[in-house]
Design a protein around this motif. Structure first.
Motif, PDB file in Angstrom:
ATOM      1  N   UNK A  32       0.837  -1.199   0.000  1.00 16.30           N
ATOM      2  CA  UNK A  32       0.000   0.000   0.000  1.00 16.30           C
ATOM      3  C   UNK A  32       0.872   1.249   0.000  1.00 16.30           C
ATOM      4  N   UNK A  33       1.927   1.240   0.785  1.00 23.25           N
ATOM      5  CA  UNK A  33       2.806   2.398   0.859  1.00 23.25           C
ATOM      6  C   UNK A  33       3.487   2.698  -0.460  1.00 23.25           C
ATOM      7  N   UNK A  34       3.996   1.669  -1.129  1.00 23.26           N
ATOM      8  CA  UNK A  34       4.656   1.878  -2.425  1.00 23.26           C
ATOM      9  C   UNK A  34       3.691   2.463  -3.452  1.00 23.26           C
ATOM     10  N   UNK A  35       2.433   2.087  -3.344  1.00 23.58           N
ATOM     11  CA  UNK A  35       1.436   2.560  -4.312  1.00 23.58           C
ATOM     12  C   UNK A  35       0.875   3.938  -3.971  1.00 23.58           C
ATOM     13  N   UNK A  36       0.947   4.356  -2.696  1.00 23.63           N
ATOM     14  CA  UNK A  36       0.258   5.585  -2.292  1.00 23.63           C
ATOM     15  C   UNK A  36       1.119   6.626  -1.581  1.00 23.63           C
ATOM     16  N   UNK A  37       2.290   6.244  -1.106  1.00 27.69           N
ATOM     17  CA  UNK A  37       3.113   7.181  -0.332  1.00 27.69           C
ATOM     18  C   UNK A  37       3.425   8.431  -1.154  1.00 27.69           C
ATOM     19  N   UNK A  38       3.218   9.587  -0.538  1.00 25.38           N
ATOM     20  CA  UNK A  38       3.443  10.858  -1.231  1.00 25.38           C
ATOM     21  C   UNK A  38       4.838  11.380  -0.913  1.00 25.38           C
ATOM     22  N   UNK A  39       5.590  11.725  -1.958  1.00 24.90           N
ATOM     23  CA  UNK A  39       6.928  12.291  -1.786  1.00 24.90           C
ATOM     24  C   UNK A  39       7.058  13.529  -2.654  1.00 24.90           C
ATOM     25  N   UNK A  40       7.709  14.550  -2.132  1.00 25.30           N
ATOM     26  CA  UNK A  40       7.772  15.819  -2.871  1.00 25.30           C
ATOM     27  C   UNK A  40       8.797  15.818  -4.004  1.00 25.30           C
ATOM     28  N   UNK A  41       9.589  14.746  -4.123  1.00 25.57           N
ATOM     29  CA  UNK A  41      10.527  14.622  -5.242  1.00 25.57           C
ATOM     30  C   UNK A  41       9.958  13.595  -6.218  1.00 25.57           C
ATOM     31  N   UNK A  42       9.664  14.017  -7.428  1.00 23.86           N
ATOM     32  CA  UNK A  42       8.982  13.158  -8.398  1.00 23.86           C
ATOM     33  C   UNK A  42       9.771  11.885  -8.702  1.00 23.86           C
ATOM     34  N   UNK A  43      11.082  11.999  -8.820  1.00 26.04           N
ATOM     35  CA  UNK A  43      11.881  10.823  -9.166  1.00 26.04           C
ATOM     36  C   UNK A  43      11.815   9.756  -8.070  1.00 26.04           C
ATOM     37  N   UNK A  44      11.672  10.191  -6.816  1.00 23.46           N
ATOM     38  CA  UNK A  44      11.537   9.240  -5.710  1.00 23.46           C
ATOM     39  C   UNK A  44      10.143   8.617  -5.722  1.00 23.46           C
ATOM     40  N   UNK A  45       9.121   9.448  -5.896  1.00 23.74           N
ATOM     41  CA  UNK A  45       7.745   8.928  -5.967  1.00 23.74           C
ATOM     42  C   UNK A  45       7.601   7.942  -7.121  1.00 23.74           C
ATOM     43  N   UNK A  46       8.204   8.266  -8.251  1.00 23.78           N
ATOM     44  CA  UNK A  46       8.153   7.368  -9.416  1.00 23.78           C
ATOM     45  C   UNK A  46       8.835   6.042  -9.114  1.00 23.78           C
TER      46      UNK A  46
END
Length: 269
Positions: free
Chosen positions: A148-162
């Motif tokens: 769930x975290x990998x699919x929904x965790x919000x990060x302010x750096x796009x490359x990390x979220x991706x």
């Protein structure tokens, strides 16, 4: 019974999401209302309770322990990569890629047989943006929190979220999964089993004590991994572990004084 509910103050959208998530995960949705977590444990006699809120999914255990997905050490390791300081696991993968004449910008498949909290796979996904990464986790509550975290965790750096979104996680053990893989179907297979001599208790693992799956690498697993891997296998352990004594790696990747490192096993080229 695996229970999924919501925070006490949850809107209708969260409640509907919780119902859908419970259904997809084969869990039982319980309408929370004002019932406390201890009261839910007392009523349903369950091992853990998943609670969905606007801030994410939290797994509650008895004795007031809880676990929520977070980047943990992956955040620090990514910062080191950004500063050009490198990472031992990334270097171990690069060793295998170089030996097989694969560029780090080419697509390759990576199977994390013991994904746990996801830190290693997150770092690999960030370092190798073209990699196809799949993880296995045999503990249901850990799998639930990590997937769930990998699919929904919000990060302010796009490359990390991706990097998080590119990782697929299955609820399975490598003992069950590896024998069903075709020969040479995964480029790199990775193991991070429970250490034979545990590292000092880490805060993020404390709530999970008793809920992890203890897996061990034996002759059969090593044979299956080398059969299924097309390029190589990596094992994370302490330098003096019996795994490395029994299966000497082709190369050791780690700092000179590292308590933990990576044994690299090359597939015959």
């Amino acid at each position: 019974m695996n229970i999924l509910t919501t925070a006490q103050k949850s809107n209708e959208a969260i409640q509907e999401e919780a119902k859908a998530l419970a259904s997809s995960m084969h869990m039982t949705y319980i309408k929370r209302g004002k019932t406390s977590i201890p009261a839910l444990f007392s009523k349903y006699q369950c091992e853990y309770i998943a609670v969905l809120a606007g801030s994410g999914l939290t797994i509650h255990f008895p004795e007031n322990q809880q676990h929520t997905f977070h980047l943990s050490m992956a955040q620090l390791r990514i910062l080191r990569l950004q500063r050009g300081e490198g990472d031992h696991l990334v270097n171990a993968i690069q060793t295998i890629l170089n030996a097989n004449e694969i560029s780090d910008k080419e697509k390759f498949s990576f199977l994390d047989c013991t994904i746990g909290l996801g830190s290693d796979s997150i770092v690999v996904s960030y370092a190798f943006s073209q990699a196809q990464i799949k993880g296995l986790e045999g503990s249901f509550p850990i799998w639930l929190a990590t997937s769930y975290g990998l699919a929904h965790y919000s990060h302010n750096v796009k490359s990390v979220a991706d990097a998080l979104r590119r990782i697929e996680v299955s609820y399975d053990t490598f003992e069950n999964y590896l024998p069903n893989l075709p020969d040479g179907s995964i480029d790199i297979i990775y193991f991070d089993p429970m250490f034979e001599v545990p590292v000092e208790d880490s805060p993020q693992f404390k709530p999970l004590r008793g809920h992890t799956v203890e897996s061990h690498i034996d002759d059969k697993i090593m044979e299956e991994a080398m059969r299924a891997a097309s390029c190589g296998v990596i094992i994370k352990e302490r330098p003096f572990s019996s795994v490395f004594q029994k299966y000497p790696p082709h190369k050791w990747v780690g700092g000179k004084y590292s308590r933990i490192g990576y044994g690299v096993y090359m597939k015959e080229l």
